[in-house]
Motif scaffolding. Structure first.
Motif, PDB file in Angstrom:
ATOM      1  N   ILE A 129       6.774  -7.704  12.629  1.00 33.68           N
ATOM      2  CA  ILE A 129       7.656  -6.997  11.701  1.00 33.68           C
ATOM      3  C   ILE A 129       6.932  -5.721  11.308  1.00 33.68           C
ATOM      4  CG2 ILE A 129       8.855  -7.023   9.479  1.00 33.68           C
ATOM      5  CD1 ILE A 129       8.898 -10.041   9.563  1.00 33.68           C
ATOM      6  N   VAL A 130       7.607  -4.585  11.464  1.00 32.10           N
ATOM      7  CA  VAL A 130       7.001  -3.301  11.144  1.00 32.10           C
ATOM      8  C   VAL A 130       8.000  -2.484  10.344  1.00 32.10           C
ATOM      9  CG1 VAL A 130       7.748  -2.321  13.362  1.00 32.10           C
ATOM     10  CG2 VAL A 130       5.853  -1.258  12.102  1.00 32.10           C
ATOM     11  N   SER A 131       7.497  -1.713   9.374  1.00 34.43           N
ATOM     12  CA  SER A 131       8.410  -0.956   8.520  1.00 34.43           C
ATOM     13  C   SER A 131       7.925   0.469   8.328  1.00 34.43           C
ATOM     14  CB  SER A 131       8.552  -1.648   7.153  1.00 34.43           C
ATOM     15  OG  SER A 131       7.328  -1.634   6.453  1.00 34.43           O
ATOM     16  N   TYR A 132       8.897   1.336   8.051  1.00 34.00           N
ATOM     17  CA  TYR A 132       8.608   2.750   7.771  1.00 34.00           C
ATOM     18  C   TYR A 132       9.502   3.210   6.636  1.00 34.00           C
ATOM     19  CZ  TYR A 132       8.823   7.822   7.983  1.00 34.00           C
ATOM     20  OH  TYR A 132       8.792   9.146   7.641  1.00 34.00           O
ATOM     21  N   ALA A 133       8.949   4.075   5.764  1.00 35.37           N
ATOM     22  CA  ALA A 133       9.761   4.660   4.698  1.00 35.37           C
ATOM     23  C   ALA A 133       9.277   6.065   4.397  1.00 35.37           C
ATOM     24  CB  ALA A 133       9.701   3.801   3.436  1.00 35.37           C
ATOM     25  N   ASP A 134      10.212   6.939   4.089  1.00 35.92           N
ATOM     26  CA  ASP A 134       9.844   8.253   3.564  1.00 35.92           C
ATOM     27  C   ASP A 134       9.325   8.104   2.142  1.00 35.92           C
ATOM     28  OD1 ASP A 134      10.612   9.648   5.876  1.00 35.92           O
ATOM     29  OD2 ASP A 134      12.702   9.720   5.217  1.00 35.92           O
ATOM     30  N   SER A 145       6.606  -5.330   2.048  1.00 39.17           N
ATOM     31  CA  SER A 145       5.196  -5.734   2.061  1.00 39.17           C
ATOM     32  C   SER A 145       4.942  -6.977   2.906  1.00 39.17           C
ATOM     33  CB  SER A 145       4.706  -5.977   0.628  1.00 39.17           C
ATOM     34  OG  SER A 145       5.408  -7.048   0.020  1.00 39.17           O
ATOM     35  N   VAL A 146       6.000  -7.665   3.324  1.00 38.88           N
ATOM     36  CA  VAL A 146       5.842  -8.826   4.201  1.00 38.88           C
ATOM     37  C   VAL A 146       5.542  -8.384   5.638  1.00 38.88           C
ATOM     38  CG1 VAL A 146       8.243  -9.069   4.951  1.00 38.88           C
ATOM     39  CG2 VAL A 146       6.828 -11.113   4.655  1.00 38.88           C
ATOM     40  N   SER A 147       5.729  -7.110   5.939  1.00 40.13           N
ATOM     41  CA  SER A 147       5.556  -6.602   7.309  1.00 40.13           C
ATOM     42  C   SER A 147       4.106  -6.679   7.768  1.00 40.13           C
ATOM     43  CB  SER A 147       6.035  -5.149   7.401  1.00 40.13           C
ATOM     44  OG  SER A 147       7.388  -5.031   7.020  1.00 40.13           O
ATOM     45  N   ASP A 148       3.936  -6.749   9.080  1.00 40.86           N
ATOM     46  CA  ASP A 148       2.591  -6.711   9.663  1.00 40.86           C
ATOM     47  C   ASP A 148       1.976  -5.329   9.495  1.00 40.86           C
ATOM     48  OD1 ASP A 148       2.498  -9.418  10.984  1.00 40.86           O
ATOM     49  OD2 ASP A 148       4.275  -8.603  11.959  1.00 40.86           O
ATOM     50  N   THR A 149       2.817  -4.313   9.679  1.00 41.56           N
ATOM     51  CA  THR A 149       2.355  -2.924   9.591  1.00 41.56           C
ATOM     52  C   THR A 149       3.344  -2.112   8.768  1.00 41.56           C
ATOM     53  OG1 THR A 149       1.377  -3.140  11.801  1.00 41.56           O
ATOM     54  CG2 THR A 149       1.596  -0.910  10.898  1.00 41.56           C
ATOM     55  N   ILE A 256      -0.478  -0.054   2.059  1.00 38.72           N
ATOM     56  CA  ILE A 256       0.167   0.301   3.328  1.00 38.72           C
ATOM     57  C   ILE A 256      -0.919   0.363   4.401  1.00 38.72           C
ATOM     58  CG2 ILE A 256       2.027   1.581   2.210  1.00 38.72           C
ATOM     59  CD1 ILE A 256       0.568   4.174   3.077  1.00 38.72           C
ATOM     60  N   ASP A 257      -0.481   0.464   5.663  1.00 43.81           N
ATOM     61  CA  ASP A 257      -1.435   0.463   6.776  1.00 43.81           C
ATOM     62  C   ASP A 257      -1.610   1.821   7.419  1.00 43.81           C
ATOM     63  OD1 ASP A 257      -1.931  -2.529   6.979  1.00 43.81           O
ATOM     64  OD2 ASP A 257       0.245  -2.443   7.129  1.00 43.81           O
ATOM     65  N   LYS A 258      -0.509   2.581   7.527  1.00 46.36           N
ATOM     66  CA  LYS A 258      -0.590   3.851   8.254  1.00 46.36           C
ATOM     67  C   LYS A 258       0.200   4.935   7.529  1.00 46.36           C
ATOM     68  CE  LYS A 258      -1.364   1.857  12.837  1.00 46.36           C
ATOM     69  NZ  LYS A 258      -0.998   1.887  14.271  1.00 46.36           N
ATOM     70  N   ILE A 259      -0.322   6.146   7.598  1.00 46.58           N
ATOM     71  CA  ILE A 259       0.384   7.326   7.094  1.00 46.58           C
ATOM     72  C   ILE A 259       0.864   8.092   8.316  1.00 46.58           C
ATOM     73  CG2 ILE A 259       0.180   9.471   5.801  1.00 46.58           C
ATOM     74  CD1 ILE A 259      -2.104   8.148   4.223  1.00 46.58           C
ATOM     75  N   GLY A 260       2.145   8.299   8.421  1.00 45.21           N
ATOM     76  CA  GLY A 260       2.668   8.960   9.606  1.00 45.21           C
ATOM     77  C   GLY A 260       4.140   9.277   9.471  1.00 45.21           C
ATOM     78  N   GLU A 262       8.202   9.333  11.177  1.00 47.31           N
ATOM     79  CA  GLU A 262       9.072   8.332  11.780  1.00 47.31           C
ATOM     80  C   GLU A 262       8.921   8.296  13.297  1.00 47.31           C
ATOM     81  OE1 GLU A 262      13.811   7.087  12.026  1.00 47.31           O
ATOM     82  OE2 GLU A 262      13.110   8.340  10.364  1.00 47.31           O
ATOM     83  N   ASP A 263       8.714   9.452  13.922  1.00 51.29           N
ATOM     84  CA  ASP A 263       8.552   9.455  15.388  1.00 51.29           C
ATOM     85  C   ASP A 263       7.281   8.714  15.799  1.00 51.29           C
ATOM     86  OD1 ASP A 263       6.420  11.976  16.074  1.00 51.29           O
ATOM     87  OD2 ASP A 263       7.497  12.102  14.173  1.00 51.29           O
ATOM     88  N   GLU A 264       6.227   8.816  14.989  1.00 46.44           N
ATOM     89  CA  GLU A 264       4.996   8.092  15.284  1.00 46.44           C
ATOM     90  C   GLU A 264       5.194   6.587  15.113  1.00 46.44           C
ATOM     91  OE1 GLU A 264       1.468  11.133  14.037  1.00 46.44           O
ATOM     92  OE2 GLU A 264       2.720  10.399  12.394  1.00 46.44           O
ATOM     93  N   TYR A 265       5.951   6.231  14.088  1.00 46.26           N
ATOM     94  CA  TYR A 265       6.304   4.826  13.854  1.00 46.26           C
ATOM     95  C   TYR A 265       7.077   4.265  15.044  1.00 46.26           C
ATOM     96  CZ  TYR A 265       9.956   1.597  11.970  1.00 46.26           C
ATOM     97  OH  TYR A 265      10.878   0.603  11.770  1.00 46.26           O
ATOM     98  N   ARG A 266       8.030   5.033  15.542  1.00 47.92           N
ATOM     99  CA  ARG A 266       8.833   4.564  16.685  1.00 47.92           C
ATOM    100  C   ARG A 266       8.001   4.511  17.959  1.00 47.92           C
ATOM    101  NH1 ARG A 266      13.897   3.639  15.355  1.00 47.92           N
ATOM    102  NH2 ARG A 266      14.796   4.651  13.503  1.00 47.92           N
TER     103      ARG A 266
END
Length: 592
Positions: A129-134, A145-149, A256-260, A262-266
């Motif tokens: 499970i991975v999530s991204y938000a602006d 927060s349940v996401s792996d990343t 959080i795990d990463k700062i990036g 949406e294209d990097e997330y995808r």
């Protein structure tokens, strides 16, 4: 003159033709849309996008149009549909993971708890499970927060600051406008009416709100602590100092795990799926996957069933609806479940802040009668307070989430009065009657002491019945119920401690327990009630913006006036519609 008549009749005829043609086009469109509504194909190596923007209720409802089959509709957009789909995805080899992308939702705290638990269980399959938000709001982060990343935009905000609840008071407003509310209540904690009789919070209300918010926050922190492996003390320190409000601060504290972007997330998702960067990965929306899962449910071979009767929304008389609890559809649901030999037990899913005391009593009676024939278990959602608790207390077993808001065993009556306003405007009223108590209450005359006394007696009588129902259902003395009653609200955790509920858990736990009482191991579930479809239901099937204006009043008004102004309008609307003695929790509670 004859010429004018001919012209007028021609214009009317053209107008009628256009109208009929317009509605025929709509009907043809709906029929064509319904007949061509193919289930989206689930491809190998896919991810589910958890878009919750169209999910708010536990149960999306079933709508029956009678002779007009075009009005029939089963949206399958309830949270319970989503939870079942996630269960199916866990075992589906075609699904490799779940993504949560800039997801916003209108779910309550208990609903988020159930969804979060389901996602946590999904991860046990080894899928990601991975999530991204602006930007992460606090509610969004609790789920994500349940996401792996977790990804956050480099300039995105991060909200983590604890819970609060703002209550507005209207005492001075009433004095200035001349529009007053005559309040009759029982219960020192019955703060549903406090805004009309005071300008500040009473010590009793402040005490219960503080206890409730702290219990709910503890539940949130415990879940985040387990997922992120950060101690509860550290999380509380972060909230106290607002020390995770930027992306860099949130990452440095392990939230959080990463700062990036949406294209990097995808691109990260493509890497996990072993898809080339210049190719698209297979993605299916959660509600599309729900439709796929419904086909599998339909071919279930289980003969036994557990009926789930949903009671969601305010309690009032009449035919009700998918977000309004009324005796007619609930009574019919119990009748069908009891007459269906395949149904071995009943779960009443309650998500209601209460409402009409009379309707609550009528539904309580249905539960009382039903459990003599089949086991009845209650599952509490976001709310099961006041009238919501009234209809729950007779069940064989009661389940609640830790952050469910329940209790509020108290009643009140509210009568709007315009005497001062009308007098200021030069309007006066007088009444002539044959007997002292014949005249009905008038908006334009002061509430007389005798009338107030009669209403107070009615409130006290209803409270006594309410307490006796709880005492009987929970096997407690009336004195014990009164001590924890008085209109006070409790979290699910505290409600279990004081004996108002039996178990902490969600709807799935309640269903399993009902099956255990019925001594069945292989079973499926069947949902109730079924509602009478109307033209609004028909319009909602169009799926366009003009239809949504007619069918989603709440969303439309919020967009026009804003969330805070909408809440004020909603409070005034509820008061204006209040009839009879009410068993309602403090509807001003808005946890943020």
């Amino acid at each position: 003159m004859q010429f004018l008549k001919n012209v007028l009749s021609t214009v009317v005829g053209i107008f009628m033709f256009i109208m009929i043609f317009f509605f025929l086009i709509i009907i043809v469109g709906v029929i064509a849309g319904s007949s061509s509504e193919d289930v989206v194909e689930v491809k190998d190596n896919s991810v589910i996008e958890l878009d919750l923007s169209k999910v708010s209720l536990d149960y999306g409802g079933k709508f029956e149009g009678g002779e007009f089959a075009i009005f029939n509709d089963t949206p399958n957009n309830g949270l319970e549909d989503v939870l079942k789909a996630i269960d199916a995805a866990k075992e589906d080899d075609r699904i490799k993971g779940i993504t949560i992308t800039n997801s916003t939702n209108a779910l309550g705290m208990a609903q988020l708890k159930s969804l979060r638990n389901k996602l946590d269980n999904f991860k046990k399959s080894g899928k990601f499970i991975v999530s991204y938000a602006d930007t992460y709001t606090q509610g969004d982060y609790y789920l994500n927060s349940v996401s792996d990343t977790l990804y956050l935009n480099p300039v995105g905000d991060f909200e983590f600051k604890g819970l609060s609840s703002e209550i507005m008071f209207f005492k001075d407003f009433q004095e200035k406008t001349g529009i007053t509310m005559e309040v009759i209540r029982h219960g020192k904690y019955k703060s549903a009416v406090e805004p009309f009789i005071a300008n500040e919070m009473s010590p009793e209300n402040r005490e219960q709100m503080s206890t409730l918010l702290n219990a709910m926050w503890t539940s949130v922190v415990d879940d985040i602590s387990k997922s992120r492996k950060i101690s509860a003390d550290s999380l509380n320190g972060i909230a106290e100092r607002l020390s995770a409000r930027t992306a860099e601060m949130a990452k440095s504290r392990g939230l959080i795990d990463k700062i990036g972007y949406e294209d990097e997330y995808r691109n990260g998702i493509k890497k996990a799926l072993k898809v080339e960067k210049d190719e698209d990965y297979n993605e299916i929306d959660i509600l599309d996957y729900v439709q796929q899962n419904k086909i599998n449910e339909m071919i279930s071979t289980a003969e036994s069933q557990i009926a789930i009767i949903y009671a969601q929304g305010e309690i009032s008389g009449g035919k009700g609806g998918v977000n309004q609890v009324s005796e007619e559809p609930i009574r019919e649901a119990f009748k069908e479940a009891l007459e269906n030999d395949d149904v071995k037990a009943i779960v009443l899913r309650v998500d209601s802040p209460g409402g009409s005391a009379l309707t609550s009593e009528l539904i309580w009676r249905e539960v009382e009668l039903a459990k003599k024939k089949k086991p009845v278990v209650v599952s509490m959602g976001n709310y099961a307070a006041s009238g919501g608790y009234y209809i729950s207390c007779a069940a064989d077993r009661i389940f609640a989430q830790p952050n469910t808001i329940t209790g509020s065993i108290g009643v009140f009556g509210v009568l709007p009065n315009l005497t001062k306003l009308s007098n200021d405007m030069g309007i006066h009223a007088q009444t002539v009657s044959t007997h002292n108590n014949h005249a009905e209450y008038s908006l334009f005359q002061p509430l007389e002491a005798d009338t107030r006394e009669v209403i107070q007696q009615s409130v006290e009588q209803v409270y006594g019945v309410f307490v006796s129902r709880v005492a009987k259902g929970r096997k407690m003395s009336t004195e014990a119920v009164d001590a924890i009653g008085q209109g006070r609200v409790w979290s699910g955790v505290d409600a279990k401690r004081i004996g108002l509920v039996d178990e902490l858990g969600g709807l799935e736990d309640a269903v399993k327990y009902a099956a255990k009482l019925a001594k069945v191991t292989d079973y499926s579930t069947i949902d109730y009630p079924e509602y009478e479809a109307d033209f609004n239901t028909f319009l909602s099937k169009l799926g366009n913006s003009s239809a949504s204006v007619f069918t989603n009043r709440e969303t439309f008004i919020k967009e026009e006036v804003g969330e805070e102004n909408y809440q004020i309008i909603e409070r005034l609307r509820r008061v204006s519609k209040t009839r009879g003695v009410q068993a309602m929790m403090p509807f001003e509670i808005n946890v943020r």
